[in-house]
Design a protein around this motif. Structure first.
Motif, PDB file in Angstrom:
ATOM      1  N   ASP A 167     -36.203  -6.069  -3.278  1.00 27.81           N
ATOM      2  CA  ASP A 167     -35.304  -7.188  -3.596  1.00 27.81           C
ATOM      3  C   ASP A 167     -34.176  -6.825  -4.556  1.00 27.81           C
ATOM      4  O   ASP A 167     -33.591  -7.686  -5.191  1.00 27.81           O
ATOM      5  CB  ASP A 167     -36.087  -8.386  -4.163  1.00 27.81           C
ATOM      6  CG  ASP A 167     -37.080  -8.955  -3.175  1.00 27.81           C
ATOM      7  OD1 ASP A 167     -36.879  -8.787  -1.961  1.00 27.81           O
ATOM      8  OD2 ASP A 167     -38.061  -9.572  -3.622  1.00 27.81           O
ATOM      9  N   SER A 168     -33.852  -5.543  -4.670  1.00 30.17           N
ATOM     10  CA  SER A 168     -32.809  -5.150  -5.619  1.00 30.17           C
ATOM     11  C   SER A 168     -31.454  -4.917  -4.960  1.00 30.17           C
ATOM     12  O   SER A 168     -30.446  -4.888  -5.641  1.00 30.17           O
ATOM     13  CB  SER A 168     -33.225  -3.883  -6.367  1.00 30.17           C
ATOM     14  OG  SER A 168     -33.327  -2.795  -5.467  1.00 30.17           O
ATOM     15  N   VAL A 169     -31.417  -4.764  -3.644  1.00 36.04           N
ATOM     16  CA  VAL A 169     -30.162  -4.505  -2.943  1.00 36.04           C
ATOM     17  C   VAL A 169     -29.805  -5.736  -2.129  1.00 36.04           C
ATOM     18  O   VAL A 169     -30.649  -6.274  -1.406  1.00 36.04           O
ATOM     19  CB  VAL A 169     -30.279  -3.271  -2.017  1.00 36.04           C
ATOM     20  CG1 VAL A 169     -29.004  -3.076  -1.226  1.00 36.04           C
ATOM     21  CG2 VAL A 169     -30.616  -2.037  -2.823  1.00 36.04           C
ATOM     22  N   GLN A 170     -28.558  -6.167  -2.250  1.00 36.34           N
ATOM     23  CA  GLN A 170     -28.084  -7.312  -1.492  1.00 36.34           C
ATOM     24  C   GLN A 170     -26.787  -6.952  -0.800  1.00 36.34           C
ATOM     25  O   GLN A 170     -25.970  -6.215  -1.349  1.00 36.34           O
ATOM     26  CB  GLN A 170     -27.834  -8.506  -2.402  1.00 36.34           C
ATOM     27  CG  GLN A 170     -29.072  -9.022  -3.080  1.00 36.34           C
ATOM     28  CD  GLN A 170     -28.750 -10.208  -3.975  1.00 36.34           C
ATOM     29  OE1 GLN A 170     -27.612 -10.639  -4.091  1.00 36.34           O
ATOM     30  NE2 GLN A 170     -29.770 -10.744  -4.616  1.00 36.34           N
ATOM     31  N   ILE A 171     -26.613  -7.482   0.388  1.00 31.64           N
ATOM     32  CA  ILE A 171     -25.366  -7.308   1.125  1.00 31.64           C
ATOM     33  C   ILE A 171     -24.759  -8.683   1.275  1.00 31.64           C
ATOM     34  O   ILE A 171     -25.419  -9.614   1.741  1.00 31.64           O
ATOM     35  CB  ILE A 171     -25.618  -6.659   2.505  1.00 31.64           C
ATOM     36  CG1 ILE A 171     -26.226  -5.281   2.316  1.00 31.64           C
ATOM     37  CG2 ILE A 171     -24.330  -6.611   3.313  1.00 31.64           C
ATOM     38  CD1 ILE A 171     -26.658  -4.607   3.584  1.00 31.64           C
ATOM     39  N   LYS A 172     -23.503  -8.799   0.863  1.00 29.40           N
ATOM     40  CA  LYS A 172     -22.822 -10.088   0.932  1.00 29.40           C
ATOM     41  C   LYS A 172     -21.525  -9.938   1.708  1.00 29.40           C
ATOM     42  O   LYS A 172     -20.845  -8.915   1.618  1.00 29.40           O
ATOM     43  CB  LYS A 172     -22.501 -10.607  -0.479  1.00 29.40           C
ATOM     44  CG  LYS A 172     -23.724 -10.940  -1.289  1.00 29.40           C
ATOM     45  CD  LYS A 172     -23.351 -11.504  -2.640  1.00 29.40           C
ATOM     46  CE  LYS A 172     -24.615 -11.831  -3.423  1.00 29.40           C
ATOM     47  NZ  LYS A 172     -24.310 -12.382  -4.740  1.00 29.40           N
ATOM     48  N   THR A 173     -21.179 -10.965   2.450  1.00 22.95           N
ATOM     49  CA  THR A 173     -19.905 -11.015   3.143  1.00 22.95           C
ATOM     50  C   THR A 173     -18.882 -11.555   2.151  1.00 22.95           C
ATOM     51  O   THR A 173     -19.049 -12.651   1.618  1.00 22.95           O
ATOM     52  CB  THR A 173     -19.992 -11.923   4.381  1.00 22.95           C
ATOM     53  OG1 THR A 173     -21.031 -11.429   5.220  1.00 22.95           O
ATOM     54  CG2 THR A 173     -18.676 -11.969   5.123  1.00 22.95           C
TER      55      THR A 173
END
Length: 188
Positions: A167-173
Protein backbone atom coordinates in the motif's frame (compact mmCIF):
# COMPACT_ATOMS: atom_id res chain seq x y z
CA UNK A 1 17.68 -9.02 -7.05
CA UNK A 2 15.69 -11.88 -8.55
CA UNK A 3 12.10 -11.36 -9.81
CA UNK A 4 10.88 -13.57 -6.96
CA UNK A 5 12.40 -11.21 -4.41
CA UNK A 6 10.78 -8.15 -6.02
CA UNK A 7 7.29 -9.59 -5.77
CA UNK A 8 5.35 -9.99 -2.59
CA UNK A 9 3.19 -13.10 -2.53
CA UNK A 10 -0.28 -12.65 -0.99
CA UNK A 11 -1.92 -15.83 0.32
CA UNK A 12 -5.40 -15.83 1.85
CA UNK A 13 -5.01 -16.95 5.44
CA UNK A 14 -8.71 -17.50 6.22
CA UNK A 15 -9.14 -21.22 6.76
CA UNK A 16 -9.08 -23.30 9.92
CA UNK A 17 -8.72 -20.73 12.70
CA UNK A 18 -9.48 -21.91 16.23
CA UNK A 19 -11.96 -19.58 17.89
CA UNK A 20 -13.28 -19.21 21.44
CA UNK A 21 -14.80 -16.67 23.78
CA UNK A 22 -12.52 -15.62 26.62
CA UNK A 23 -14.55 -15.68 29.81
CA UNK A 24 -11.75 -14.81 32.24
CA UNK A 25 -9.64 -11.95 30.92
CA UNK A 26 -7.15 -12.46 33.76
CA UNK A 27 -6.54 -16.15 33.04
CA UNK A 28 -2.93 -17.00 32.28
CA UNK A 29 -3.77 -20.15 30.31
CA UNK A 30 -2.29 -19.73 26.85
CA UNK A 31 -3.46 -23.01 25.32
CA UNK A 32 -6.72 -22.89 23.33
CA UNK A 33 -9.51 -24.50 25.34
CA UNK A 34 -10.84 -27.90 24.33
CA UNK A 35 -14.17 -26.35 23.32
CA UNK A 36 -12.53 -24.01 20.78
CA UNK A 37 -14.27 -24.33 17.42
CA UNK A 38 -12.73 -24.16 13.97
CA UNK A 39 -13.99 -21.22 11.89
CA UNK A 40 -13.32 -19.79 8.46
CA UNK A 41 -12.74 -16.08 8.04
CA UNK A 42 -14.39 -13.66 7.68
CA UNK A 43 -16.09 -14.46 10.99
CA UNK A 44 -18.55 -12.46 13.09
CA UNK A 45 -18.63 -13.55 16.73
CA UNK A 46 -21.32 -11.03 17.68
CA UNK A 47 -24.00 -12.51 15.43
CA UNK A 48 -23.56 -15.83 17.26
CA UNK A 49 -24.50 -14.23 20.58
CA UNK A 50 -28.12 -14.21 21.69
CA UNK A 51 -30.00 -10.95 21.55
CA UNK A 52 -30.17 -9.10 24.87
CA UNK A 53 -33.14 -6.76 25.43
CA UNK A 54 -31.02 -4.93 28.06
CA UNK A 55 -28.05 -4.35 25.72
CA UNK A 56 -26.51 -0.92 26.32
CA UNK A 57 -26.08 -0.53 22.55
CA UNK A 58 -29.74 -1.42 22.02
CA UNK A 59 -30.89 -1.48 18.41
CA UNK A 60 -27.58 -0.08 17.15
CA UNK A 61 -26.08 -3.55 17.44
CA UNK A 62 -29.26 -5.57 16.99
CA UNK A 63 -29.45 -5.94 20.79
CA UNK A 64 -26.27 -8.01 20.77
CA UNK A 65 -23.34 -7.34 23.05
CA UNK A 66 -19.69 -7.54 22.17
CA UNK A 67 -17.23 -9.67 24.04
CA UNK A 68 -13.64 -10.84 24.36
CA UNK A 69 -12.65 -13.41 21.72
CA UNK A 70 -9.51 -15.22 20.61
CA UNK A 71 -8.50 -16.64 17.24
CA UNK A 72 -5.49 -18.91 16.84
CA UNK A 73 -3.77 -20.44 13.83
CA UNK A 74 -0.40 -22.09 13.18
CA UNK A 75 1.81 -21.24 10.23
CA UNK A 76 5.11 -22.65 9.04
CA UNK A 77 7.70 -19.93 8.45
CA UNK A 78 10.58 -21.41 6.52
CA UNK A 79 13.55 -19.10 6.23
CA UNK A 80 14.96 -16.00 7.94
CA UNK A 81 15.98 -14.90 4.42
CA UNK A 82 12.30 -14.33 3.63
CA UNK A 83 10.03 -11.56 4.91
CA UNK A 84 6.68 -12.58 6.43
CA UNK A 85 3.90 -10.10 7.16
CA UNK A 86 0.31 -10.64 8.28
CA UNK A 87 -2.27 -8.36 6.65
CA UNK A 88 -5.48 -7.97 8.67
CA UNK A 89 -8.22 -6.27 6.66
CA UNK A 90 -10.64 -5.90 9.55
CA UNK A 91 -10.72 -6.88 13.23
CA UNK A 92 -13.40 -5.32 15.39
CA UNK A 93 -12.15 -3.94 17.77
CA UNK A 94 -9.16 -3.43 20.07
CA UNK A 95 -7.22 -6.19 18.33
CA UNK A 96 -4.04 -7.60 19.87
CA UNK A 97 -1.89 -9.84 17.68
CA UNK A 98 0.55 -12.26 19.31
CA UNK A 99 3.19 -14.34 17.57
CA UNK A 100 4.49 -17.26 19.63
CA UNK A 101 3.11 -15.61 22.77
CA UNK A 102 4.72 -12.19 22.18
CA UNK A 103 2.69 -9.08 21.45
CA UNK A 104 3.50 -8.21 17.84
CA UNK A 105 0.89 -5.51 17.13
CA UNK A 106 -2.26 -3.89 18.42
CA UNK A 107 -4.95 -1.91 16.67
CA UNK A 108 -7.67 -0.04 18.57
CA UNK A 109 -9.78 0.76 15.50
CA UNK A 110 -12.11 -1.80 14.03
CA UNK A 111 -12.44 -0.53 10.49
CA UNK A 112 -8.91 -0.17 9.15
CA UNK A 113 -6.38 -2.48 7.53
CA UNK A 114 -3.17 -3.11 9.45
CA UNK A 115 0.03 -5.08 8.94
CA UNK A 116 1.96 -7.22 11.41
CA UNK A 117 5.65 -8.01 10.72
CA UNK A 118 6.20 -11.62 11.76
CA UNK A 119 9.99 -11.98 11.39
CA UNK A 120 10.98 -10.39 14.73
CA UNK A 121 8.87 -12.99 16.57
CA UNK A 122 9.25 -16.00 14.27
CA UNK A 123 10.89 -19.33 14.90
CA UNK A 124 12.08 -20.31 11.43
CA UNK A 125 11.87 -23.82 10.07
CA UNK A 126 8.90 -24.71 12.29
CA UNK A 127 5.28 -23.86 12.98
CA UNK A 128 4.50 -20.57 14.68
CA UNK A 129 1.30 -19.63 16.47
CA UNK A 130 -0.57 -16.50 15.43
CA UNK A 131 -3.12 -15.40 17.99
CA UNK A 132 -5.53 -12.49 17.54
CA UNK A 133 -7.55 -11.33 20.50
CA UNK A 134 -10.38 -8.85 19.97
CA UNK A 135 -11.70 -6.93 22.95
CA UNK A 136 -15.07 -5.54 22.04
CA UNK A 137 -16.81 -5.83 25.39
CA UNK A 138 -17.16 -2.12 26.20
CA UNK A 139 -20.76 -1.06 25.63
CA UNK A 140 -21.95 0.97 23.86
CA UNK A 141 -19.23 0.89 21.24
CA UNK A 142 -20.93 1.61 17.93
CA UNK A 143 -23.76 3.53 16.32
CA UNK A 144 -24.53 0.64 13.96
CA UNK A 145 -24.05 -3.10 13.87
CA UNK A 146 -20.25 -3.57 13.77
CA UNK A 147 -19.93 -7.32 14.20
CA UNK A 148 -17.05 -8.53 16.33
CA UNK A 149 -13.95 -10.55 15.52
CA UNK A 150 -11.95 -11.11 12.36
CA UNK A 151 -14.76 -9.95 10.11
CA UNK A 152 -12.66 -9.45 6.94
CA UNK A 153 -9.95 -11.39 5.13
CA UNK A 154 -6.50 -12.04 6.58
CA UNK A 155 -3.50 -12.59 4.29
CA UNK A 156 -0.01 -13.96 4.78
CA UNK A 157 2.45 -11.88 2.75
CA UNK A 158 5.84 -13.32 1.81
CA UNK A 159 8.78 -11.90 -0.10
CA UNK A 160 12.53 -11.65 -0.15
CA UNK A 161 14.34 -9.25 2.15
CA UNK A 162 13.85 -6.39 -0.32
CA UNK A 163 10.29 -5.56 -1.27
CA UNK A 164 7.93 -2.70 -1.91
CA UNK A 165 6.00 -1.93 1.25
CA UNK A 166 2.32 -2.91 0.78
CA UNK A 167 0.00 0.00 0.00
CA UNK A 168 2.93 2.39 -0.38
CA UNK A 169 2.82 2.98 -4.16
CA UNK A 170 -0.07 4.79 -5.80
CA UNK A 171 -0.74 5.66 -9.41
CA UNK A 172 -2.92 8.67 -10.05
CA UNK A 173 -4.27 10.20 -13.23
CA UNK A 174 -3.20 13.84 -13.26
CA UNK A 175 -6.07 14.79 -15.51
CA UNK A 176 -8.16 13.72 -18.45
CA UNK A 177 -9.72 15.68 -21.26
CA UNK A 178 -12.77 14.88 -23.38
CA UNK A 179 -10.40 13.96 -26.25
CA UNK A 180 -8.53 11.50 -23.99
CA UNK A 181 -11.83 9.94 -22.92
CA UNK A 182 -13.02 9.55 -26.53
CA UNK A 183 -9.68 7.96 -27.52
CA UNK A 184 -9.89 5.51 -24.61
CA UNK A 185 -13.45 4.51 -25.55
CA UNK A 186 -12.49 4.06 -29.24
CA UNK A 187 -9.58 1.77 -28.29
CA UNK A 188 -11.73 -0.57 -26.22
Amino acid sequence: MSPREKNMKFTKFNSDWKFWEVTDSFALNWDPPEDAVVVQLPHDAMIERPQDPDSKSAGNTGYRNGGLYSYSKKVYLGSPDRTYILKVEGAYMNAYVYVNGELAAKRPYGYSVFYVPLNPFAQFGMENEIRVQVRAGAEPNSRWYPGTGLYRDVYLLESGKQYIKPDSVQIKTAGITAADENTAIANV
